[in-house]
Design a protein around this motif. Sequence first.
Motif, short mmCIF file in Angstrom:
data_model
loop_
_atom_site.label_atom_id
_atom_site.label_comp_id
_atom_site.label_asym_id
_atom_site.label_seq_id
_atom_site.Cartn_x
_atom_site.Cartn_y
_atom_site.Cartn_z
N GLY A 122 0.81 -1.21 0.00
CA GLY A 122 0.00 0.00 0.00
C GLY A 122 0.84 1.26 0.00
N ALA A 123 1.90 1.27 0.83
CA ALA A 123 2.76 2.45 0.90
C ALA A 123 3.48 2.69 -0.42
N LEU A 124 4.01 1.63 -1.02
CA LEU A 124 4.73 1.79 -2.27
C LEU A 124 3.82 2.23 -3.41
N VAL A 125 2.68 1.55 -3.52
CA VAL A 125 1.77 1.86 -4.62
C VAL A 125 1.19 3.26 -4.48
N ILE A 126 0.71 3.59 -3.28
CA ILE A 126 0.09 4.90 -3.08
C ILE A 126 1.12 6.01 -3.22
N GLY A 127 2.30 5.82 -2.62
CA GLY A 127 3.32 6.85 -2.69
C GLY A 127 3.79 7.10 -4.11
N GLN A 128 4.11 6.03 -4.83
CA GLN A 128 4.60 6.19 -6.20
C GLN A 128 3.51 6.76 -7.11
N SER A 129 2.29 6.26 -6.95
CA SER A 129 1.20 6.74 -7.80
C SER A 129 0.90 8.21 -7.52
N ALA A 130 0.95 8.61 -6.24
CA ALA A 130 0.67 10.00 -5.91
C ALA A 130 1.73 10.94 -6.47
N THR A 160 9.78 14.77 -2.39
CA THR A 160 10.43 15.16 -1.14
C THR A 160 9.51 14.92 0.05
N MET A 161 8.21 15.16 -0.12
CA MET A 161 7.27 14.93 0.97
C MET A 161 7.19 13.46 1.33
N VAL A 162 7.29 12.58 0.35
CA VAL A 162 7.31 11.14 0.63
C VAL A 162 8.53 10.77 1.48
N ILE A 163 9.67 11.37 1.17
CA ILE A 163 10.88 11.13 1.94
C ILE A 163 10.72 11.66 3.36
N VAL A 164 10.14 12.84 3.51
CA VAL A 164 9.94 13.43 4.84
C VAL A 164 9.04 12.55 5.69
N VAL A 165 7.93 12.09 5.14
CA VAL A 165 7.01 11.24 5.90
C VAL A 165 7.66 9.91 6.25
N SER A 166 8.43 9.35 5.35
CA SER A 166 9.11 8.07 5.62
C SER A 166 10.12 8.22 6.75
N LEU A 167 10.92 9.29 6.71
CA LEU A 167 11.89 9.51 7.79
C LEU A 167 11.18 9.71 9.12
N THR A 168 10.07 10.43 9.11
CA THR A 168 9.32 10.64 10.34
C THR A 168 8.81 9.33 10.92
#
Length: 537
Positions: A395-403, A412-420
């Motif tokens: 879910g994380a990969l599909v939603i993040g990449q698709s978004a 960059t926002m995907v990276i920020v949320v992942s680090l958090t």
Amino acid sequence: MKKLTDWVKKSQKLNNSEPTDDQSSIQKNLTLSLQKIKEDIGKSPDVMVREITIGNEKKTKMACIYIDGLVDKHYVHEFILNPLLFSIREADIDESNLSEESLYEILQKYSLTIGELSCIETYEEVYDTVLSGDSVIILDGETKGYAIGTKGWEGRGVEEPSTEQVVRGPKEGFTETIRVNTALIRRRIRDKSLIFENLQLGKRSKTDISIAYMEDIVDEKIVKEVKNRLSKISIDTILEGGYIEELIQDETYSPFPTIYNTERPDVVVGGLMEGRVAILVDGTPFVLMVPALFVHFMQSSEDYYQRADIASLIRILRFTAFLLSILIPSSYIAVTTFHQEMLPTALLVSLSAQREGVPFPAVVEAIIMELTFEVLREAGLRMPKAIGSAISIVGALVIGQSAVEAGLISATMVIVVSLTAICSFVIPKFNMSIATRMLRFGFMILAATFGLFGIILGLVGLVHHMTSLRSFGIPYMAPFGPIITSDLKDTVIRRSIKNLDTRPRLENQKDINRIDISDGETINPPKQLEGDQNEEK
């Protein structure tokens, strides 16, 4: 046996078969007593009432009452029914000692061999005993009975804790049976000062609770406060320790937990040796400990099984991850919205290019991604273990990449949320991790409103709130606020075991020293032998 029969004749003349005036007391007539018991709790098929008789010429009736599924049937058959039917006939009883109440003494001395044996006199005691998994025997012509310990329901065995796994350390965890949990603590503390005090909470559930503490270490004021708060609980059901935690906590409206919970016996033992109080609840593997300070939630039992330098490095990472999990999204929002001049030109151009097609401001983008990740994390927890992790990852990969490809979210926002998210997983205790997740959204709103000034304002308010908290009278931020220099050796930096010579001063006022000064030389490294020195020369 003739002596016992003669006693039965005497006792039946003295005893009156009419019920007693007090309706709560057990009646002398066994038939009436059993009739009342069956009307009150005997409507269910699992309530077993076994009627037997003793004596040859003049029979004396007796009944054994228990609940099928809560008792150990082997105990009931071998140590209650069998002795009552056969063993008592072989007893050599002195007729001169027979009296109106001696039959219970005969049963206790010659027949019933189980260690847990107590006298009960009211129907409420009968019901509490039977519903707790023990058995009760009642005699015809007597206004009292015996409660016999026969608990034996099926329970989960001692297994490795699922929420507090360690690389090095004991693999035993608490179970749902309170007596197993107290035994796990007893195994590790073989000291007469270890005290367990039992009570029941819940008007209907009547859940067994046990308070554990070290009598010669703990502060008596803390024990008194724990008992006082528990005595004020008035609720019909206690299903888990979370009920008690919410009812006795100091601060209700705070994201930070002020009561520690764990399913590891070694953690509880360590807390007891520091002067803390443990609260064990029957039916749950999680044990509560008070007082609970902020530093306790950033520590792990594995810290004391590693060298001091390794443990200190890991603790520094935890405190750093705690701050990052709160501040990373808000800092990104503040810098990209209000303080672009703080970024290098190349980085600013890259971020601007990524956000060129994003239709949302940075704060909306961050809230959408954070909410999406929280939903995925919660779904992964509730799904079956076989597919839960797969669903969350896919879910994380599909939603993040698709978004990102759709231009709704920047990379960059995907990276920020992942680090958090990764930083929040570093925190050892799950309830403290939840606190950071709640605070994260507040800091994002402050950053979107006031920029870095809002973040600083939020940090000031956060520190003010944390320093105002108390856990059973102990400052939540101790030993940082107030500063206690002697206790700083086991906070962010953990010193070596031989230097942890004193216990926390706010949690106990009796036995401060962990290590006897007279035995301190045994902790130092052994000196080189004279023979080895000669060989080196």
